[in-house]
Write an enzyme that holds these catalytic residues in place. Structure first.
Site, PDB file in Angstrom:
ATOM      1  N   ASP A   1      77.183  56.790  21.740  1.00  0.00           N
ATOM      2  CA  ASP A   1      78.291  55.953  22.183  1.00  0.00           C
ATOM      3  C   ASP A   1      78.916  55.384  20.911  1.00  0.00           C
ATOM      4  OD1 ASP A   1      80.170  54.507  23.530  1.00  0.00           O
ATOM      5  OD2 ASP A   1      78.779  53.604  24.952  1.00  0.00           O
TER       6      ASP A   1
HETATM    7  C1  BGC Z   1      82.169  53.088  25.760  1.00  0.00           C
HETATM    8  C2  BGC Z   1      82.174  54.593  26.034  1.00  0.00           C
HETATM    9  C3  BGC Z   1      83.423  55.206  25.466  1.00  0.00           C
HETATM   10  C4  BGC Z   1      83.489  54.901  23.980  1.00  0.00           C
HETATM   11  C5  BGC Z   1      84.701  55.471  23.303  1.00  0.00           C
HETATM   12  C6  BGC Z   1      82.400  52.791  24.294  1.00  0.00           C
HETATM   13  O1  BGC Z   1      82.579  51.421  24.101  1.00  0.00           O
HETATM   14  O2  BGC Z   1      80.926  52.549  26.157  1.00  0.00           O
HETATM   15  O3  BGC Z   1      82.089  54.826  27.404  1.00  0.00           O
HETATM   16  O4  BGC Z   1      83.430  56.583  25.704  1.00  0.00           O
HETATM   17  O5  BGC Z   1      83.515  53.493  23.788  1.00  0.00           O
HETATM   18  O6  BGC Z   1      85.835  54.780  23.659  1.00  0.00           O
END
Ligand code: BGC
Length: 754
Positions: free
Chosen positions: A233
């Protein structure tokens, strides 16, 4: 010499620095290219219900603008459709838009379980049930991947709250992980073979998910055979070499040259095996090669068609929760004035805030759509503001409009400030201004249809007491206004069924006393008992049960047939006949639950193990068949997935609290023998086939006391004593020749597995 694949040749000819660079992003949404070897960069972008491609300013929480793309309904809506085919269709549309916009990997779907209705990100998750989430997630992934675009199933694992999400330590037992929090990921991995899996931010039992070897390597790859790559993530990696070592293949976003340098240093210091890094690079390149090849194939996206698809999905996901005296659907031509009240009718809330925030290609409001759908006079009043300040005059105006109309359609819901990625909700109620408005409007006109827009569920007791009809639209995407009009006037049938229980009140919810944790730790104290598993086990009333939803027609369930061709094997099928007994076409969801009342371990009363959405014309009937595999009967025991012999209860019907069909089946699978040792109890020895025999033989040597202890009358008293203690007690009245160690040794030798 075995043939060396081009990718392995690449890996061999790369420098350590190039390899360390590849497993760490080049920018916010891009991987590194290795121009020397002709390896291009890859673009990854959110997800999950639209394509959020940012070209200039970038961020991970949807603050800056992105390219226009279809904003489909979010997962709390699409999950409620219970229609994997529809999800696959949406996946194909998402895949096509990704390709047209130049996106290689779409970051979604999220298949985390809704552990508490308070999770701020529940709008992005499908369900409280793992079987359901897995089926929906797998279908969406199949659709996305069918267009040559990679999906990224997220957030693995146990990411079920936003509070402290970047570091909270989730304390959870393995059985709960295996039975509740893993199966959706497992199903997607096994059935839909996603290109990537995204690890979560949080810790699981003390270790960050981004560097959790058991999660990323043993379970994901070892147990489930995942053959794609694991991406972090955004910002989840804490220790880059430890993450690579654990099985993470790509850290996102870029950390400049900090992570590559740390990885190079770890390899040079002998702390990270270069072969492990090679493996990560090779997994990454294998997936990327496939995605790059599919860039060349022809693809187009028809955004108008996708808008219509979003409209259909929104209607198929909307849940009609109440419809007293058939107030809905409204006649589009006959009848008096219609009052449309509520700011949401003008300013739709159709998606959630955070990384999934899409810039829609179009947006329709319900008020305009209602006006277009009917010849009846429409009077509109906003009724409230989203910040709820000085709404008294708006309330008065709305009451006046309501009093002069034949029926009121009241648009209520959660304002954007109430739920989002990044924080959790603290209660389940609608804002005070909306509750006051409802009370006043319902006093002026009792024919009130409430239309709701919210991602996570809201407690509905108060609303149900005052409004004869409630239509839950969720966050219905960019065509939610048209879909609402379609449903209100019966152009479409409300096709949704709850994928999440609506509780009576927050204190009734499963995680209530363990939410959201303290001192950086959240304990999943409710274990398996999440959602309906909890409400059924604790025999609690619910607001609206899991699986529930009305339509404009009615259905009858008959003729259940359970067949288990060979009782020695835990697999079979269930047949149920569903008939449309009303006078309109419609769809219902046949749900099949399995319970194991005779288990040696604590198990939920019933668990969803199959479902099918059936569309029927008036008077039409159809027999549906739902297969049950071994997992439908199993629990996670000390030696893995375990099915015990005995009675199982199979139930079928339209929701978890309305299961008119019930049958018992007896499985004659081999019993799982307890492994006996010196600490096994007298009762465990007696109930064990070879243990009982061995014990009988030893009895004579034990003398009077031993015999008495093992008798049926004394068993309740002594049954829980470990064998070592039993033998020691027996010694008191045993012949002199009796020796505890020898007796123990003899007994154990007789039960040792051959
Ligand atoms: C979120 C993800 C997301 C990523 C990219 C993170 O804060 O938890 O679900 O894909 O950011 O934006």
């Amino acid at each position: 010499m075995p043939e060396v694949s081009p990718i392995h040749r690449h890996v061999r000819s790369m420098t350590l620095e190039e390899k360390a660079g590849l497993v760490s992003g080049a920018a916010f949404w891009e991987t590194r290219a290795v121009e020397r070897l002709g390896i291009p960069a890859i673009t990854l972008t959110d997800g999950p219900h639209g394509v959020r491609l940012q070209r200039q300013s970038v961020d991970h929480l949807g603050i800056f603008a992105s390219e226009p793309a279809t904003s489909f309904p979010t997962a709390s809506a699409t999950g409620s459709s219970w229609d994997p085919e529809l999800l696959a269709e949406m996946g194909r549309a998402l895949g096509a838009e990704s390709r047209v916009l130049g996106v290689d990997v779409l970051l979604g779907p999220g298949v985390n379980i809704k552990r508490s209705p308070l999770c701020g990100r529940n709008f992005e998750y499908f369900s409280e049930d793992p079987f359901h989430s897995g089926a929906m997630g797998a279908a969406l992934v199949r659709g996305i991947e069918s267009q040559g675009v990679g999906a990224s199933v997220k957030h693995f694992a146990a990411n079920n709250q936003e509070t402290d999400r970047m570091r909270v330590n989730v304390e959870v037992d393995e059985r709960t992980l295996r039975e509740i929090y893993f199966p959706a990921f497992e199903r997607v991995v096994r059935d839909a073979r996603p290109s990537t899996v995204m690890c979560a931010y949080n810790r699981v039992n003390g270790v960050f998910a981004s560097q959790h070897r058991w999660l990323l390597t043993d379970v994901l790859r070892g147990d489930w055979g995942f053959d794609g790559y694991v991406v972090s993530d955004w910002g989840a990696v804490v220790d880059p070499p430890a993450a690579v070592e654990a099985g993470l293949d790509l850290e996102m976003p870029s950390t400049g040259d900090r992570s590559p340098r740390a990885i190079v240093a770890a390899v040079q210091a002998g702390e990270l095996d270069e072969a492990v890094l090679d493996q990560a690079v090779s997994r990454l390149l294998t997936v990327h090669e496939r995605l790059i090849q599919s860039r060349t194939a022809d693809v187009s996206a028809d955004f108008d068609e996708h808008h219509e698809l979003a409209r259909r999905i929104a209607a198929d996901s909307a849940v009609l929760l109440a419809n007293e005296s058939g107030i809905l659907p409204l006649s589009p031509s006959a009848g008096g004035d219609i009052a449309v009240i509520g700011e949401f009718a003008l300013t739709p809330r159709y998606q959630g805030a955070g990384s999934s925030h899409i810039n829609p290609t179009r947006l329709t409001d319900a008020l305009t759509s209602i006006r277009e759908a009917t010849s009846r006079a429409i009077r509109f009043a906003p009724g409230f503001t989203f910040d709820g300040e000085d709404d008294a005059a708006l309330h008065d105006q709305a009451v006046e409009v309501a009093a002069r109309s034949e029926v009121v359609v009241l648009f209520l819901g959660l304002p954007a400030s109430a739920e989002s990625e990044g924080f959790d909700r603290t209660h389940l109620l609608l804002p005070e201004t909306q509750r006051t408005l409802l009370r006043r409007v319902a006093e002026a006109n009792h024919r009130v249809v409430v239309v709701l827009s919210n991602g996570g569920v809201v407690a509905l007791g108060e609303i149900a007491a005052q409004a004869p009809a409630i239509l839950e639209m969720w966050l219905g995407g960019q065509a939610t206004g048209e879909a609402a009009a379609d449903l209100l006037f019966g152009v479409a049938e409300p096709g949704g069924r709850l994928a999440e229980t609506i509780p009576v009140a927050l204190p009734h919810t499963p995680a209530y006393i363990n939410w959201p944790g303290e001192n950086g730790v959240v304990r999943y104290g409710e274990g398996l008992y999440v959602g309906y598993r909890w409400y059924d086990k604790t025999e609690r009333e619910v607001g609206f049960p899991f699986g529930f939803g009305l339509g404009y027609t009615t259905f009858a369930y008959t003729d259940m047939k359970v067949s288990v061709p060979d009782p020695a094997h835990a697999s079979g099928s269930v047949e149920v006949t569903v008939a449309n007994t009303g006078d309109r076409s419609g769809a219902d969801v046949v749900q099949v639950y399995v319970g194991d009342p005779e288990s040696s371990v604590n198990r939920p009363v019933r668990e969803l193990k199959g479902f099918a959405k059936v569309r029927l014309n008036p008077g039409e009937r159809r027999t549906v068949r739902i297969d049950l595999d071994e997992r439908a009967f199993a629990f996670w025991g000390p030696s893995g997935w375990t099915v015990e012999p005995g009675v199982f209860v199979i139930e079928a019907g339209p929701n978890s609290r309305d299961l008119p069909l019930r049958e018992e089946v007896v499985l004659e699978v081999p019993a799982v023998a307890t492994i006996l040792d010196r600490n096994s109890t007298l009762e465990e020895w007696i109930r064990h086939p070879s243990g009982a025999k061995a014990l009988q033989g030893a009895m004579a040597a034990m003398g009077q006391m031993g015999g008495a202890m093992a008798s049926e009358e004394m068993l309740p008293l002594f049954g829980s004593m470990p064998l070592r203690t039993v033998l020691n007690f027996a010694l008191q009245s045993a012949p002199e020749t009796f020796d505890v160690d020898t007796a123990l040794g003899d007994l154990l030798a007789q039960v040792e597995p051959v």
